[in-house]
Scaffold this active site. Sequence first.
Site, short mmCIF file in Angstrom:
data_model
loop_
_atom_site.label_atom_id
_atom_site.label_comp_id
_atom_site.label_asym_id
_atom_site.label_seq_id
_atom_site.Cartn_x
_atom_site.Cartn_y
_atom_site.Cartn_z
N HIS A 33 8.81 4.93 3.83
CA HIS A 33 7.55 5.25 3.15
C HIS A 33 7.58 6.69 2.61
O HIS A 33 7.29 7.63 3.36
CB HIS A 33 6.38 5.08 4.11
CG HIS A 33 6.13 3.66 4.50
ND1 HIS A 33 5.35 2.81 3.75
CD2 HIS A 33 6.55 2.94 5.56
CE1 HIS A 33 5.31 1.62 4.33
NE2 HIS A 33 6.04 1.68 5.43
N ASP B 170 -15.98 14.62 9.20
CA ASP B 170 -16.36 13.70 8.12
C ASP B 170 -17.88 13.68 7.94
O ASP B 170 -18.37 13.75 6.80
CB ASP B 170 -15.87 12.29 8.42
CG ASP B 170 -14.37 12.23 8.67
OD1 ASP B 170 -13.64 13.01 8.06
OD2 ASP B 170 -13.93 11.39 9.49
N GLU C 190 5.44 7.96 0.72
CA GLU C 190 4.05 8.42 0.59
C GLU C 190 3.54 9.09 1.86
O GLU C 190 2.48 9.75 1.84
CB GLU C 190 3.13 7.25 0.21
CG GLU C 190 2.90 6.21 1.30
CD GLU C 190 3.94 5.10 1.35
OE1 GLU C 190 3.63 4.01 1.85
OE2 GLU C 190 5.09 5.33 0.89
N GLY D 210 3.62 -3.95 3.76
CA GLY D 210 2.68 -4.99 4.19
C GLY D 210 2.96 -5.46 5.60
O GLY D 210 4.04 -5.22 6.15
N CYS E 191 9.10 -0.59 1.56
CA CYS E 191 9.05 -1.34 2.81
C CYS E 191 9.01 -2.85 2.53
O CYS E 191 10.01 -3.42 2.13
CB CYS E 191 7.88 -0.88 3.67
SG CYS E 191 8.01 -1.41 5.40
N TYR E 192 7.86 -3.51 2.69
CA TYR E 192 7.76 -4.93 2.33
C TYR E 192 8.17 -5.12 0.87
O TYR E 192 8.87 -6.09 0.53
CB TYR E 192 6.32 -5.41 2.54
CG TYR E 192 6.07 -6.85 2.15
CD1 TYR E 192 6.09 -7.87 3.10
CD2 TYR E 192 5.81 -7.19 0.82
CE1 TYR E 192 5.85 -9.20 2.74
CE2 TYR E 192 5.57 -8.51 0.45
CZ TYR E 192 5.60 -9.50 1.41
OH TYR E 192 5.37 -10.82 1.05
N LYS F 261 -8.58 12.29 5.91
CA LYS F 261 -9.10 13.42 6.67
C LYS F 261 -8.67 14.77 6.07
O LYS F 261 -9.49 15.70 6.02
CB LYS F 261 -8.61 13.33 8.12
CG LYS F 261 -9.26 14.33 9.06
CD LYS F 261 -10.64 13.89 9.50
CE LYS F 261 -10.56 12.68 10.40
NZ LYS F 261 -11.90 12.26 10.86
#
Length: 514
Positions: free
Chosen positions: A171, A231, A173, A58, A84-85, A370
């Site tokens: 992170h 996109d 992810e 966050g 993280c946060y 993307k």
Amino acid sequence: MSQDMIVVLDFGSQYTHLIKVAFDSIGVPTEIVPADLKYRDYVRDGGRQLKGVVFSGGASSVKLNEIAFDRDWLETGLPVLGLCYGHQLLASLYGGSVGKEQSEFGDTKVDVLETGELFAGVQQRQITVWMSHNDSVLSVPDAFRVIARSASGAIAALEDPKRRLYSLQFHPEVSHTESGTAMLTNFAFRICGAQPAQKWTPQAFVEQKIPEIKAFVKDRRIIVGLSGGVDSYVMTKLIRRSVDKDQLIAIYVDSGLMPTQTEFEVERFCADNDIHLQVIREADRFFGDLTGVTESFQKCRVIGKAFIDAFEVVAKQQRAEVFAQGTIWSDVVESGVTKFSSQIKPHHNVGGLPERLNFDMMEPLRYLFKDQVRKIGAYFDLPDYVVHKKVFPGPGFAIRVQGEVTRERVALVRQSTEIVEDVINNSPVSRDVWMAFSILVDVPSLGVKGDKHVKNEQAIVIRAVESTNSMTANFSRKVFPYLAEISKKITDQMEIGRVVYDITDKPPATIEWQ
């Protein structure tokens, strides 16, 4: 029969949706909810087989206590993973201290001190991870143990297996983190005991989305904003598969701010895919509206309004009631529209939209990144110029011109970008580079040409990055051998007196300068 699920409490991280993507990739359904949602309100809906909880990163500081967190989430006995946060929040809630010690951004070396449960199967004792934090955990709560530290000594990972509490300062992810998927796999299957479900695939997405589009559009006419980016190409192809030919009109707005070849490629795409195309000439309007505008956020708003005004004119002429655009999740997140996220920049098709529109809006790719969009393009067998299209900002060259946007200044940044792209795209590293472009900075440069001093020539910054989804990026080292050629061509062919290269990752910088 309900599926095993992990819930993600969103504290406003730019990467929250990447957590969902990562779990989807290993076959574990996730649900993202605001971080201040009360546990009793969440379970009231029922129908979920909840197996674990993730606290996202966050933009706030745990010390400020700005987000009302319901501690009932910790009383469920479910495994919790803080990122993280979330790592700092867990430590703070259980008696540890959090404060400013060592900021870390981007690639960071972390020493694995104990394998523990999160690092099971991770062979390296030192891994490269993706950090993005100012605060750190300064003291360890009772019963927690430190299982990893960064090279600076910051606590990088904690665990309390007895209470099934785990946390990472970095992170996992993000694709830059080595063995990040292994850590999330360990949490989902080893710690939470979740059973895998269907993984995300482009085929499954298309098969789900086509009936949704049919039901939304019905027998109405629809216009799509076809910008020439991957996109918008993929979105247009998806809609063409979903509706009859005569229902769909693709609109390309010639804003005067796009690359030279874009209109040709759009015409080729529509011809190849049996799609009606209408080209709208609006360059005079765009440059007129941008006169005197120097602030980057305002540029996006002005451009967004000009686009929508053009689309609304066509919608009225064509009696279209639905408008579709190729917004993806990184556009949404960076525009700061999730509950606790910080606005990085207002994308022209998110932050630039008026509050009221004269048609129904559809954004079928809104929750994708993307790399997922490119996979759908490949599934559709779209050509390389679509699937591997280099990223280009919707507002065009306007946001690569510092200061006021004029035709002359856009021409400079367009020409210099074409030189950059010509060199990089014809090199062996082309597929490794996510974006390579130039920025015209509002700084005069003194030069020497033909044995004479040349005053007030322009300065150009070259930016080349490597990424998978634009949420994070590293400046490219692979382009180093080509920078001298780029610089020489720019200074030889243009009134440019200085060329420099940007060596900043994202974070701490954004990819674009504005």
